[in-house]
Scaffold this motif. Structure first.
Motif, PDB file in Angstrom:
ATOM      1  N   GLY A  74       0.780  -1.229   0.000  1.00 54.00           N
ATOM      2  CA  GLY A  74       0.000   0.000   0.000  1.00 54.00           C
ATOM      3  C   GLY A  74       0.813   1.280   0.000  1.00 54.00           C
ATOM      4  N   VAL A  75       2.129   1.164  -0.146  1.00 56.08           N
ATOM      5  CA  VAL A  75       2.995   2.342  -0.188  1.00 56.08           C
ATOM      6  C   VAL A  75       2.897   2.970  -1.575  1.00 56.08           C
ATOM      7  CG1 VAL A  75       5.400   3.112  -0.111  1.00 56.08           C
ATOM      8  CG2 VAL A  75       4.593   1.399   1.504  1.00 56.08           C
ATOM      9  N   SER A  76       2.857   4.288  -1.629  1.00 63.36           N
ATOM     10  CA  SER A  76       2.904   4.950  -2.927  1.00 63.36           C
ATOM     11  C   SER A  76       3.740   6.220  -2.821  1.00 63.36           C
ATOM     12  CB  SER A  76       1.497   5.260  -3.445  1.00 63.36           C
ATOM     13  OG  SER A  76       0.868   6.216  -2.635  1.00 63.36           O
ATOM     14  N   ASN A  77       4.262   6.631  -3.961  1.00 71.66           N
ATOM     15  CA  ASN A  77       5.022   7.876  -4.050  1.00 71.66           C
ATOM     16  C   ASN A  77       4.211   8.812  -4.940  1.00 71.66           C
ATOM     17  OD1 ASN A  77       6.987   5.467  -4.016  1.00 71.66           O
ATOM     18  ND2 ASN A  77       8.256   7.145  -3.293  1.00 71.66           N
ATOM     19  N   THR A  78       4.094  10.074  -4.532  1.00 71.27           N
ATOM     20  CA  THR A  78       3.389  11.045  -5.358  1.00 71.27           C
ATOM     21  C   THR A  78       4.356  12.175  -5.701  1.00 71.27           C
ATOM     22  OG1 THR A  78       1.298  10.522  -4.276  1.00 71.27           O
ATOM     23  CG2 THR A  78       1.400  12.582  -5.529  1.00 71.27           C
ATOM     24  N   TYR A  79       4.440  12.441  -7.000  1.00 67.23           N
ATOM     25  CA  TYR A  79       5.266  13.535  -7.498  1.00 67.23           C
ATOM     26  C   TYR A  79       4.345  14.521  -8.198  1.00 67.23           C
ATOM     27  CZ  TYR A  79       9.453  10.727  -6.692  1.00 67.23           C
ATOM     28  OH  TYR A  79      10.460   9.998  -6.115  1.00 67.23           O
ATOM     29  N   GLU A  80       4.720  15.785  -8.151  1.00 68.98           N
ATOM     30  CA  GLU A  80       3.925  16.829  -8.790  1.00 68.98           C
ATOM     31  C   GLU A  80       4.749  17.463  -9.912  1.00 68.98           C
ATOM     32  OE1 GLU A  80       1.219  19.767  -6.607  1.00 68.98           O
ATOM     33  OE2 GLU A  80       3.072  20.912  -6.906  1.00 68.98           O
ATOM     34  N   THR A  81       4.165  17.460 -11.100  1.00 70.40           N
ATOM     35  CA  THR A  81       4.778  18.124 -12.244  1.00 70.40           C
ATOM     36  C   THR A  81       3.932  19.356 -12.540  1.00 70.40           C
ATOM     37  OG1 THR A  81       5.497  16.010 -13.166  1.00 70.40           O
ATOM     38  CG2 THR A  81       5.455  17.876 -14.667  1.00 70.40           C
ATOM     39  N   VAL A  82       4.581  20.519 -12.589  1.00 79.00           N
ATOM     40  CA  VAL A  82       3.873  21.756 -12.904  1.00 79.00           C
ATOM     41  C   VAL A  82       4.406  22.266 -14.240  1.00 79.00           C
ATOM     42  CG1 VAL A  82       3.394  24.134 -12.187  1.00 79.00           C
ATOM     43  CG2 VAL A  82       3.562  22.318 -10.466  1.00 79.00           C
ATOM     44  N   ILE A  83       3.471  22.457 -15.168  1.00 80.25           N
ATOM     45  CA  ILE A  83       3.818  22.999 -16.480  1.00 80.25           C
ATOM     46  C   ILE A  83       3.138  24.356 -16.581  1.00 80.25           C
ATOM     47  CG2 ILE A  83       3.574  22.706 -18.979  1.00 80.25           C
ATOM     48  CD1 ILE A  83       3.489  19.627 -18.373  1.00 80.25           C
ATOM     49  N   GLU A  84       3.959  25.400 -16.653  1.00 78.55           N
ATOM     50  CA  GLU A  84       3.414  26.752 -16.788  1.00 78.55           C
ATOM     51  C   GLU A  84       4.488  27.692 -17.297  1.00 78.55           C
ATOM     52  OE1 GLU A  84       1.880  27.904 -12.959  1.00 78.55           O
ATOM     53  OE2 GLU A  84       3.833  27.779 -12.006  1.00 78.55           O
ATOM     54  N   ASN A  85       4.054  28.667 -18.042  1.00 79.84           N
ATOM     55  CA  ASN A  85       4.959  29.682 -18.598  1.00 79.84           C
ATOM     56  C   ASN A  85       6.112  29.056 -19.378  1.00 79.84           C
ATOM     57  OD1 ASN A  85       3.346  31.633 -17.265  1.00 79.84           O
ATOM     58  ND2 ASN A  85       4.510  31.309 -15.391  1.00 79.84           N
ATOM     59  N   GLY A  86       5.824  27.982 -20.103  1.00 78.85           N
ATOM     60  CA  GLY A  86       6.834  27.351 -20.947  1.00 78.85           C
ATOM     61  C   GLY A  86       7.913  26.595 -20.198  1.00 78.85           C
ATOM     62  N   ALA A  87       7.642  26.269 -18.942  1.00 76.61           N
ATOM     63  CA  ALA A  87       8.639  25.536 -18.151  1.00 76.61           C
ATOM     64  C   ALA A  87       7.973  24.377 -17.415  1.00 76.61           C
ATOM     65  CB  ALA A  87       9.303  26.473 -17.146  1.00 76.61           C
ATOM     66  N   CYS A  88       8.810  23.444 -16.969  1.00 81.31           N
ATOM     67  CA  CYS A  88       8.341  22.280 -16.224  1.00 81.31           C
ATOM     68  C   CYS A  88       9.149  22.182 -14.936  1.00 81.31           C
ATOM     69  CB  CYS A  88       8.545  21.018 -17.074  1.00 81.31           C
ATOM     70  SG  CYS A  88       8.258  19.476 -16.196  1.00 81.31           S
ATOM     71  N   THR A  89       8.446  22.052 -13.825  1.00 80.39           N
ATOM     72  CA  THR A  89       9.118  21.836 -12.547  1.00 80.39           C
ATOM     73  C   THR A  89       8.510  20.593 -11.895  1.00 80.39           C
ATOM     74  OG1 THR A  89       7.567  23.303 -11.413  1.00 80.39           O
ATOM     75  CG2 THR A  89       9.648  24.278 -12.136  1.00 80.39           C
ATOM     76  N   VAL A  90       9.306  19.941 -11.077  1.00 80.03           N
ATOM     77  CA  VAL A  90       8.870  18.708 -10.418  1.00 80.03           C
ATOM     78  C   VAL A  90       9.200  18.792  -8.935  1.00 80.03           C
ATOM     79  CG1 VAL A  90       9.200  16.202 -10.305  1.00 80.03           C
ATOM     80  CG2 VAL A  90       9.259  17.349 -12.519  1.00 80.03           C
ATOM     81  N   THR A  91       8.285  18.292  -8.118  1.00 78.93           N
ATOM     82  CA  THR A  91       8.536  18.229  -6.680  1.00 78.93           C
ATOM     83  C   THR A  91       7.980  16.919  -6.119  1.00 78.93           C
ATOM     84  OG1 THR A  91       8.173  19.306  -4.556  1.00 78.93           O
ATOM     85  CG2 THR A  91       6.420  19.517  -6.155  1.00 78.93           C
ATOM     86  N   LYS A  92       8.588  16.463  -5.040  1.00 79.57           N
ATOM     87  CA  LYS A  92       8.112  15.256  -4.348  1.00 79.57           C
ATOM     88  C   LYS A  92       7.035  15.599  -3.336  1.00 79.57           C
ATOM     89  CE  LYS A  92      10.997  12.145  -2.743  1.00 79.57           C
ATOM     90  NZ  LYS A  92      12.171  11.428  -2.219  1.00 79.57           N
ATOM     91  N   GLU A  93       6.800  16.862  -3.117  1.00 83.14           N
ATOM     92  CA  GLU A  93       5.819  17.305  -2.127  1.00 83.14           C
ATOM     93  C   GLU A  93       4.683  18.031  -2.836  1.00 83.14           C
ATOM     94  OE1 GLU A  93       6.167  16.430   1.021  1.00 83.14           O
ATOM     95  OE2 GLU A  93       8.120  15.534   0.593  1.00 83.14           O
TER      96      GLU A  93
END
Length: 149
Positions: A74-93
């Motif tokens: 039941g363990v899972s990892n959630t990552y967030e990808t944000v695409i805005e203003n022509g850029a991509c950022t990623v966070t684990k939180e």
């Protein structure tokens, strides 16, 4: 061929990574992704996302995507990808409300990011569950330079 491990992933490029995923049996990937190496491997993959982002294909896309990678017990990892203003950022939180949330197991995720699995077919067969903007889900692959094994 390189062995599938966090150390090998940090030392190889996207094309070599794709070949490694394709040549490693699912059972071996599953075993590794159930070990302590899981977080390091996922971090390595997600840390590369911004460098493989194709801003010219994104146009004016504004999106927050949550990737929920399920695991054993039941363990899972959630990552967030944000695409805005022509850029991509990623966070684990993840902190923002997602436009799209996709849930899949680690083997399916690695196949998708290595270009070794058809995301639409994996969605149709229930290996990927998507909640939210399904049109965005269908277009994610074009936003990244996904290697071909």
């Amino acid at each position: 061929m390189t062995e599938f491990s966090p150390e090998s992933l940090s030392a190889i490029g996207p094309k070599e990574f794709a070949q490694l995923v394709k040549s490693t049996p699912d059972s071996k990937i599953s075993e590794i992704m159930a070990s302590d190496a899981r977080d390091k491997i996922l971090d390595e993959v997600f840390n590369r996302m911004p460098t493989l982002f194709r801003a010219e294909k994104a146009g004016d896309t504004q999106a927050v995507i949550h990737w929920i990678i399920t695991g054993p017990n039941g363990v899972s990892n959630t990552y967030e990808t944000v695409i805005e203003n022509g850029a991509c950022t990623v966070t684990k939180e993840p902190v923002r409300e997602p436009k799209l949330a996709m849930t899949m197991d680690a083997v399916t995720f690695l196949k998708v990011v290595a270009g070794d699995g058809n995301p639409m077919m994996l969605f149709m067969t229930g290996k990927i569950k998507a909640k939210g903007d399904l049109a965005l889900a269908a277009s994610i692959a074009k936003l990244f330079d996904i290697p071909k094994a």
